[in-house]
Design a protein around this motif. Structure first.
Motif, PDB file in Angstrom:
ATOM      1  N   LEU A  21       0.830  -1.208   0.000  1.00 25.46           N
ATOM      2  CA  LEU A  21       0.000   0.000   0.000  1.00 25.46           C
ATOM      3  C   LEU A  21       0.864   1.258   0.000  1.00 25.46           C
ATOM      4  CD1 LEU A  21      -2.877  -0.921   2.461  1.00 25.46           C
ATOM      5  CD2 LEU A  21      -3.076  -0.496   0.001  1.00 25.46           C
ATOM      6  N   LEU A  22       1.907   1.269   0.797  1.00 23.04           N
ATOM      7  CA  LEU A  22       2.803   2.427   0.837  1.00 23.04           C
ATOM      8  C   LEU A  22       3.494   2.635  -0.505  1.00 23.04           C
ATOM      9  CD1 LEU A  22       4.305   2.020   4.407  1.00 23.04           C
ATOM     10  CD2 LEU A  22       2.694   3.762   3.611  1.00 23.04           C
ATOM     11  N   TYR A  23       3.838   1.560  -1.161  1.00 22.05           N
ATOM     12  CA  TYR A  23       4.426   1.661  -2.496  1.00 22.05           C
ATOM     13  C   TYR A  23       3.437   2.329  -3.454  1.00 22.05           C
ATOM     14  CZ  TYR A  23       6.525   0.402  -6.925  1.00 22.05           C
ATOM     15  OH  TYR A  23       7.060   0.473  -8.181  1.00 22.05           O
ATOM     16  N   ILE A  24       2.197   1.925  -3.404  1.00 23.33           N
ATOM     17  CA  ILE A  24       1.155   2.520  -4.255  1.00 23.33           C
ATOM     18  C   ILE A  24       0.945   3.973  -3.871  1.00 23.33           C
ATOM     19  CG2 ILE A  24      -1.310   2.450  -4.821  1.00 23.33           C
ATOM     20  CD1 ILE A  24      -1.086  -0.654  -4.414  1.00 23.33           C
ATOM     21  N   PHE A  25       0.866   4.259  -2.578  1.00 21.18           N
ATOM     22  CA  PHE A  25       0.648   5.620  -2.106  1.00 21.18           C
ATOM     23  C   PHE A  25       1.750   6.560  -2.580  1.00 21.18           C
ATOM     24  CE2 PHE A  25      -1.822   4.261   1.980  1.00 21.18           C
ATOM     25  CZ  PHE A  25      -2.832   3.737   1.183  1.00 21.18           C
ATOM     26  N   ASN A  26       2.966   6.058  -2.669  1.00 18.79           N
ATOM     27  CA  ASN A  26       4.087   6.883  -3.116  1.00 18.79           C
ATOM     28  C   ASN A  26       3.943   7.325  -4.566  1.00 18.79           C
ATOM     29  OD1 ASN A  26       5.541   7.040  -0.724  1.00 18.79           O
ATOM     30  ND2 ASN A  26       6.550   5.089  -1.108  1.00 18.79           N
ATOM     31  N   LYS A  27       3.101   6.669  -5.323  1.00 21.36           N
ATOM     32  CA  LYS A  27       2.883   7.025  -6.724  1.00 21.36           C
ATOM     33  C   LYS A  27       1.835   8.135  -6.878  1.00 21.36           C
ATOM     34  CE  LYS A  27       5.709   3.902  -8.146  1.00 21.36           C
ATOM     35  NZ  LYS A  27       7.008   4.300  -8.618  1.00 21.36           N
ATOM     36  N   LEU A  28       1.135   8.427  -5.805  1.00 17.00           N
ATOM     37  CA  LEU A  28       0.090   9.441  -5.836  1.00 17.00           C
ATOM     38  C   LEU A  28       0.603  10.775  -5.302  1.00 17.00           C
ATOM     39  CD1 LEU A  28      -2.816   7.319  -4.307  1.00 17.00           C
ATOM     40  CD2 LEU A  28      -2.503   7.901  -6.719  1.00 17.00           C
ATOM     41  N   HIS A  29       0.005  11.852  -5.754  1.00 22.82           N
ATOM     42  CA  HIS A  29       0.299  13.156  -5.184  1.00 22.82           C
ATOM     43  C   HIS A  29      -0.340  13.219  -3.803  1.00 22.82           C
ATOM     44  CE1 HIS A  29       0.359  17.432  -4.484  1.00 22.82           C
ATOM     45  NE2 HIS A  29       1.279  17.499  -5.430  1.00 22.82           N
ATOM     46  N   THR A  30       0.280  13.917  -2.892  1.00 20.40           N
ATOM     47  CA  THR A  30      -0.196  13.964  -1.509  1.00 20.40           C
ATOM     48  C   THR A  30      -1.647  14.414  -1.411  1.00 20.40           C
ATOM     49  OG1 THR A  30       2.038  14.436  -0.773  1.00 20.40           O
ATOM     50  CG2 THR A  30       0.273  14.898   0.784  1.00 20.40           C
ATOM     51  N   ILE A  31      -2.041  15.407  -2.193  1.00 12.97           N
ATOM     52  CA  ILE A  31      -3.431  15.880  -2.151  1.00 12.97           C
ATOM     53  C   ILE A  31      -4.374  14.772  -2.581  1.00 12.97           C
ATOM     54  CG2 ILE A  31      -5.095  17.453  -3.214  1.00 12.97           C
ATOM     55  CD1 ILE A  31      -3.391  18.755  -1.089  1.00 12.97           C
ATOM     56  N   GLU A  32      -4.031  14.070  -3.641  1.00 14.13           N
ATOM     57  CA  GLU A  32      -4.867  12.956  -4.094  1.00 14.13           C
ATOM     58  C   GLU A  32      -4.950  11.879  -3.018  1.00 14.13           C
ATOM     59  OE1 GLU A  32      -3.781  13.280  -8.833  1.00 14.13           O
ATOM     60  OE2 GLU A  32      -2.546  12.054  -7.512  1.00 14.13           O
ATOM     61  N   LEU A  33      -3.835  11.597  -2.423  1.00 12.61           N
ATOM     62  CA  LEU A  33      -3.775  10.584  -1.373  1.00 12.61           C
ATOM     63  C   LEU A  33      -4.660  10.975  -0.190  1.00 12.61           C
ATOM     64  CD1 LEU A  33      -2.186   8.017  -0.369  1.00 12.61           C
ATOM     65  CD2 LEU A  33      -0.605   9.634   0.671  1.00 12.61           C
ATOM     66  N   LEU A  34      -4.499  12.189   0.286  1.00 14.43           N
ATOM     67  CA  LEU A  34      -5.267  12.636   1.447  1.00 14.43           C
ATOM     68  C   LEU A  34      -6.757  12.744   1.137  1.00 14.43           C
ATOM     69  CD1 LEU A  34      -2.806  15.313   2.820  1.00 14.43           C
ATOM     70  CD2 LEU A  34      -3.301  13.076   3.816  1.00 14.43           C
ATOM     71  N   TYR A  35      -7.074  13.284  -0.015  1.00 16.83           N
ATOM     72  CA  TYR A  35      -8.483  13.445  -0.371  1.00 16.83           C
ATOM     73  C   TYR A  35      -9.174  12.093  -0.553  1.00 16.83           C
ATOM     74  CZ  TYR A  35     -12.687  14.354  -3.014  1.00 16.83           C
ATOM     75  OH  TYR A  35     -13.990  14.365  -3.435  1.00 16.83           O
ATOM     76  N   SER A  36      -8.497  11.182  -1.193  1.00 18.61           N
ATOM     77  CA  SER A  36      -9.123   9.906  -1.547  1.00 18.61           C
ATOM     78  C   SER A  36      -9.172   8.897  -0.415  1.00 18.61           C
ATOM     79  CB  SER A  36      -8.369   9.262  -2.716  1.00 18.61           C
ATOM     80  OG  SER A  36      -8.358  10.104  -3.822  1.00 18.61           O
TER      81      SER A  36
END
Length: 158
Positions: A21-36
């Motif tokens: 999951l952390l590997y996947i999260f690292n591919k996202l922009h922080t705003i996208e990660l936090l919002y989603s």
């Protein structure tokens, strides 16, 4: 995981290990990660609110810097009301544009904030924020040790 697990149609994101999951999260922009992913479940909250993701918040990303549509307004409002109150004590750096600066910096105290980036400011707008008793002046005189300013004045040739 063995190959038979990958063929199972019942696999979903909740079955993945934290490392994956952390590997996947690292591919996202922080705003996208936090919002989603905020408030999906306690496990996701624990992962996305890690200081690795919450030490710098760039509020000038595409979904937010044009928050005139209902969807973008919803994203901005969720970040402002549900995310910032939970991470404000972890933020070391914030990047804002002229439209979000007062709303983001003027509503919450960021105790660890020491770096500020101002993006897409016009010199006249910046000057307004640098005169008088403004949130920017208070931050610059009492807290910010690193400042980056991006001036975006359009030059018109006639």
């Amino acid at each position: 995981m063995n190959m038979s697990t990958f063929n199972n149609n019942d696999i979903n994101i909740f079955d993945l290990s934290d490392e994956l999951l952390l590997y996947i999260f690292n591919k996202l922009h922080t705003i996208e990660l936090l919002y989603s992913l905020v408030n999906v479940n306690q496990r996701f909250d624990r992962l996305v609110f890690d200081s690795f993701y919450t030490h710098h918040l760039d509020l000038t990303v595409r979904p937010l810097c044009y928050y005139t549509s209902p969807v973008n307004t919803q994203i901005f409002d969720q970040i402002r009301t549900q995310v910032l109150p939970r991470i404000h004590q972890k933020l070391n750096k914030i990047t804002v544009d002229p439209l979000s600066m007062e709303c983001i910096l003027g509503t919450i105290y960021y105790s660890e904030l020491n770096s500020l980036s101002l993006v897409n400011f016009q010199s006249e707008t910046l000057l307004q924020h640098l005169t008088g008793d403004t949130i920017l002046i208070r931050l610059l005189t009492g807290q910010i040790t690193h400042l980056v300013i991006d001036i975006n004045d359009e030059i018109c040739l006639h």
